[in-house]
Design a protein around this motif. Structure first.
Motif, PDB file in Angstrom:
ATOM      1  N   GLY A 206      18.529 -10.982  -6.757  1.00 15.76           N
ATOM      2  CA  GLY A 206      19.769 -10.232  -6.554  1.00 15.76           C
ATOM      3  C   GLY A 206      20.290 -10.344  -5.132  1.00 15.76           C
ATOM      4  N   GLY A 207      20.147 -11.506  -4.531  1.00 17.89           N
ATOM      5  CA  GLY A 207      20.679 -11.744  -3.182  1.00 17.89           C
ATOM      6  C   GLY A 207      19.758 -11.279  -2.064  1.00 17.89           C
ATOM      7  N   GLU A 208      18.646 -10.622  -2.433  1.00 12.59           N
ATOM      8  CA  GLU A 208      17.715 -10.129  -1.410  1.00 12.59           C
ATOM      9  C   GLU A 208      16.532 -11.087  -1.274  1.00 12.59           C
ATOM     10  OE1 GLU A 208      15.925  -5.793  -0.366  1.00 12.59           O
ATOM     11  OE2 GLU A 208      15.258  -6.608  -2.278  1.00 12.59           O
ATOM     12  N   LEU A 209      16.174 -11.343  -0.023  1.00 10.49           N
ATOM     13  CA  LEU A 209      15.019 -12.193   0.281  1.00 10.49           C
ATOM     14  C   LEU A 209      13.784 -11.295   0.328  1.00 10.49           C
ATOM     15  CD1 LEU A 209      14.721 -15.197   0.986  1.00 10.49           C
ATOM     16  CD2 LEU A 209      15.138 -14.601   3.373  1.00 10.49           C
ATOM     17  N   ILE A 210      12.733 -11.704  -0.372  1.00  5.96           N
ATOM     18  CA  ILE A 210      11.523 -10.880  -0.484  1.00  5.96           C
ATOM     19  C   ILE A 210      10.310 -11.735  -0.131  1.00  5.96           C
ATOM     20  CG2 ILE A 210      10.116  -9.491  -2.070  1.00  5.96           C
ATOM     21  CD1 ILE A 210      12.704  -9.467  -3.928  1.00  5.96           C
ATOM     22  N   THR A 211       9.421 -11.173   0.681  1.00  3.11           N
ATOM     23  CA  THR A 211       8.170 -11.881   0.988  1.00  3.11           C
ATOM     24  C   THR A 211       7.035 -10.865   1.052  1.00  3.11           C
ATOM     25  OG1 THR A 211       7.213 -13.628   2.377  1.00  3.11           O
ATOM     26  CG2 THR A 211       8.327 -11.840   3.545  1.00  3.11           C
ATOM     27  N   PRO A 212       5.831 -11.243   0.582  1.00  5.31           N
ATOM     28  CA  PRO A 212       4.706 -10.293   0.649  1.00  5.31           C
ATOM     29  C   PRO A 212       4.478  -9.803   2.083  1.00  5.31           C
ATOM     30  CG  PRO A 212       4.136 -12.151  -0.755  1.00  5.31           C
ATOM     31  CD  PRO A 212       5.450 -12.496  -0.097  1.00  5.31           C
ATOM     32  N   ASP A 213       4.129  -8.538   2.207  1.00  6.20           N
ATOM     33  CA  ASP A 213       3.965  -7.955   3.547  1.00  6.20           C
ATOM     34  C   ASP A 213       2.629  -8.367   4.162  1.00  6.20           C
ATOM     35  OD1 ASP A 213       1.875  -5.666   3.384  1.00  6.20           O
ATOM     36  OD2 ASP A 213       3.097  -5.493   1.563  1.00  6.20           O
ATOM     37  N   ARG A 214       2.444  -7.973   5.420  1.00  5.90           N
ATOM     38  CA  ARG A 214       1.298  -8.461   6.196  1.00  5.90           C
ATOM     39  C   ARG A 214      -0.040  -7.875   5.775  1.00  5.90           C
ATOM     40  NH1 ARG A 214       3.884  -8.052  12.077  1.00  5.90           N
ATOM     41  NH2 ARG A 214       5.186  -6.574  10.939  1.00  5.90           N
ATOM     42  N   THR A 215      -0.027  -6.906   4.852  1.00  8.85           N
ATOM     43  CA  THR A 215      -1.313  -6.389   4.360  1.00  8.85           C
ATOM     44  C   THR A 215      -1.665  -6.993   2.996  1.00  8.85           C
ATOM     45  OG1 THR A 215      -0.303  -4.483   3.269  1.00  8.85           O
ATOM     46  CG2 THR A 215      -0.977  -4.181   5.563  1.00  8.85           C
ATOM     47  N   ALA A 216      -0.939  -8.039   2.597  1.00  5.04           N
ATOM     48  CA  ALA A 216      -1.158  -8.634   1.272  1.00  5.04           C
ATOM     49  C   ALA A 216      -2.190  -9.765   1.303  1.00  5.04           C
ATOM     50  CB  ALA A 216       0.169  -9.143   0.704  1.00  5.04           C
ATOM     51  N   ILE A 227      11.735 -17.619   9.508  1.00  2.53           N
ATOM     52  CA  ILE A 227      12.633 -17.487   8.349  1.00  2.53           C
ATOM     53  C   ILE A 227      13.241 -16.078   8.327  1.00  2.53           C
ATOM     54  CG2 ILE A 227      12.762 -17.521   5.795  1.00  2.53           C
ATOM     55  CD1 ILE A 227      12.144 -20.322   7.273  1.00  2.53           C
ATOM     56  N   LEU A 228      12.424 -15.074   8.656  1.00  5.47           N
ATOM     57  CA  LEU A 228      12.938 -13.695   8.700  1.00  5.47           C
ATOM     58  C   LEU A 228      13.987 -13.565   9.804  1.00  5.47           C
ATOM     59  CD1 LEU A 228       9.603 -11.766   7.984  1.00  5.47           C
ATOM     60  CD2 LEU A 228      11.609 -11.899   6.469  1.00  5.47           C
ATOM     61  N   ILE A 236      21.406 -12.176   5.724  1.00  5.91           N
ATOM     62  CA  ILE A 236      20.793 -12.129   4.383  1.00  5.91           C
ATOM     63  C   ILE A 236      19.804 -10.956   4.378  1.00  5.91           C
ATOM     64  CG2 ILE A 236      19.348 -13.384   2.714  1.00  5.91           C
ATOM     65  CD1 ILE A 236      20.285 -16.009   4.179  1.00  5.91           C
ATOM     66  N   PRO A 237      19.981  -9.978   3.485  1.00  5.33           N
ATOM     67  CA  PRO A 237      19.027  -8.860   3.468  1.00  5.33           C
ATOM     68  C   PRO A 237      17.626  -9.352   3.130  1.00  5.33           C
ATOM     69  CG  PRO A 237      20.562  -8.721   1.606  1.00  5.33           C
ATOM     70  CD  PRO A 237      21.022  -9.857   2.459  1.00  5.33           C
ATOM     71  N   ALA A 238      16.632  -8.868   3.872  1.00  4.65           N
ATOM     72  CA  ALA A 238      15.259  -9.342   3.670  1.00  4.65           C
ATOM     73  C   ALA A 238      14.301  -8.167   3.719  1.00  4.65           C
ATOM     74  CB  ALA A 238      14.890 -10.357   4.749  1.00  4.65           C
ATOM     75  N   VAL A 239      13.261  -8.241   2.886  1.00  2.00           N
ATOM     76  CA  VAL A 239      12.277  -7.160   2.840  1.00  2.00           C
ATOM     77  C   VAL A 239      10.874  -7.756   2.728  1.00  2.00           C
ATOM     78  CG1 VAL A 239      12.592  -6.874   0.337  1.00  2.00           C
ATOM     79  CG2 VAL A 239      11.628  -5.005   1.654  1.00  2.00           C
ATOM     80  N   GLU A 240       9.925  -7.118   3.436  1.00  3.53           N
ATOM     81  CA  GLU A 240       8.508  -7.465   3.321  1.00  3.53           C
ATOM     82  C   GLU A 240       7.861  -6.369   2.495  1.00  3.53           C
ATOM     83  OE1 GLU A 240       6.705  -8.612   7.250  1.00  3.53           O
ATOM     84  OE2 GLU A 240       8.732  -8.202   7.962  1.00  3.53           O
ATOM     85  N   ARG A 241       7.343  -6.737   1.318  1.00  6.44           N
ATOM     86  CA  ARG A 241       6.772  -5.711   0.438  1.00  6.44           C
ATOM     87  C   ARG A 241       5.813  -6.340  -0.568  1.00  6.44           C
ATOM     88  NH1 ARG A 241       8.718  -6.553  -4.612  1.00  6.44           N
ATOM     89  NH2 ARG A 241      10.930  -6.946  -5.024  1.00  6.44           N
ATOM     90  N   ALA A 242       5.065  -5.492  -1.289  1.00  4.08           N
ATOM     91  CA  ALA A 242       4.193  -6.003  -2.348  1.00  4.08           C
ATOM     92  C   ALA A 242       5.047  -6.679  -3.416  1.00  4.08           C
ATOM     93  CB  ALA A 242       3.395  -4.859  -2.957  1.00  4.08           C
ATOM     94  N   VAL A 243       4.590  -7.823  -3.907  1.00  2.00           N
ATOM     95  CA  VAL A 243       5.329  -8.589  -4.926  1.00  2.00           C
ATOM     96  C   VAL A 243       4.439  -8.736  -6.158  1.00  2.00           C
ATOM     97  CG1 VAL A 243       6.420 -10.816  -5.458  1.00  2.00           C
ATOM     98  CG2 VAL A 243       6.613  -9.868  -3.147  1.00  2.00           C
TER      99      VAL A 243
END
Ligand code: PMP
Length: 308
Positions: A206-216, A227-228, A236-243
């Protein structure tokens, strides 16, 4: 004349524990601790030839990570300044006029028997070799979710680039290739998406960039950080989170990033086509930003490059 293998090690000068020698003359005893127990910590660094000069990408950042990781693993590295100077000298002496890959390694060079990190002497080496693309960055990768689980932070911390931990990567990558895929995607011990065998992963939903966070249980990749930065600069909206695993199957776009693979787009995951099976628009923007940063014409990221 036969074409050299793309990753062939040529006979460049290399640095091993204080001495400069042709790479083919650098060797260590068979009972070296690092060889027996996988007690080393390494980096992979790229140098880009832009037709006029060789630029090393993120030189200092790689050696800051190496020094910190080595300390975490109870190994002593040369100072960041010294490692940068050795590497710049290595490149200068070899004077390559093509893209290269640099491999510095802090390793336990003692000949002690027993899996312990204290009271075992440390060594440092650095060598270089020509390198083109590690993965095909143009045609799209067919990847699979690996049956091998990613190492956890409480076993061999993947954020350290410990040599022994790469057996985990090698098992996953080998399985992927044997099954006809280009690359493997690890899940961690919580069943969440982690990274590739030697790449960080980004999804677009949905237009958001997602990458696993640093505790993954990922390596805190230096390319990932870049890249971030592109995402911030390009709006470009970007989030680091559990995937979650199934997000891979629903993603509009997926791409892998790393020093080796640069920015490589994913065409399918476990035979499910990603997006329309073509390189997506966000991936394209990020790929273009990366190429502009490392080859020019962009000078906005000039601080990332060390000209030699
Ligand atoms: N994850 C792993 C496991 C890696 O080996 C690498 C390559 N160093 C990466 C991610 C990407 O990290 P970087 O961008 O720092 O090269």
């Amino acid at each position: 004349m036969t074409k050299p293998a793309p990753h062939a090690v040529n006979n460049t000068l290399a640095y091993l524990d204080g001495a400069w020698r042709p790479l083919t003359e650098c060797s260590v005893p068979v009972n070296t601790h690092a060889l027996q127990y996988g007690t080393g910590c390494f980096e992979g660094i790229r140098g880009y030839w832009n037709g006029e000069r060789l630029n090393i990408l993120f030189l200092r950042e790689h050696f800051q990570r190496l020094a910190a990781n080595a300390a975490l693993l109870l190994m002593t590295s040369p100072s960041v300044d010294d490692m940068c100077a050795i590497t710049a000298k290595l490149v200068k002496q070899n004077d390559p006029k093509q893209n290269i890959y640099l491999r510095p390694l802090v390793y336990k060079k003692g000949l002690n028997i027993g899996p312990v990190l204290i009271d075992v002497a440390d060594g440092f080496l650095c060598y270089m070799q020509p390198m083109g693309d590690y993965l095909d960055t143009s045609k799209g990768l067919g990847v699979c979710v690996s049956s091998w689980q990613r190492l956890s932070d409480n076993s061999i911390p993947t954020r350290t680039k410990a040599t022994g931990g790469y057996l985990n990567s090698a098992l996953a990558k080998s399985e992927a290739i044997m099954n006809g895929y280009d690359e493997a995607i690890f899940l961690n011990d919580r069943g969440q998406v982690c990274e590739g065998s030697a790449e960080n992963i980004f999804l677009v939903r949905g237009g958001e960039l997602i990458t696993p966070d640093r505790t993954a249980d990922i390596l805190e990749g230096i390319t990932r950080r870049g890249i971030l930065q592109f995402a911030r600069d390009l709006g470009i909206p970007a989030v680091e989170r559990a995937v979650a695993r199934t997000e891979l199957y629903l993603a509009d776009e997926i791409f892998l990033v790393g020093t080796g693979c640069q920015v490589s787009w994913v065409r399918s995951v476990d035979k499910r086509i990603v997006g329309g099976g073509v390189r997506g628009p966000v991936t394209e923007r990020i790929q273009r930003a990366y190429e502009d940063a490392v080859y020019g014409p962009s000078t906005a990221y000039g601080s990332w490059l060390t000209p030699v």
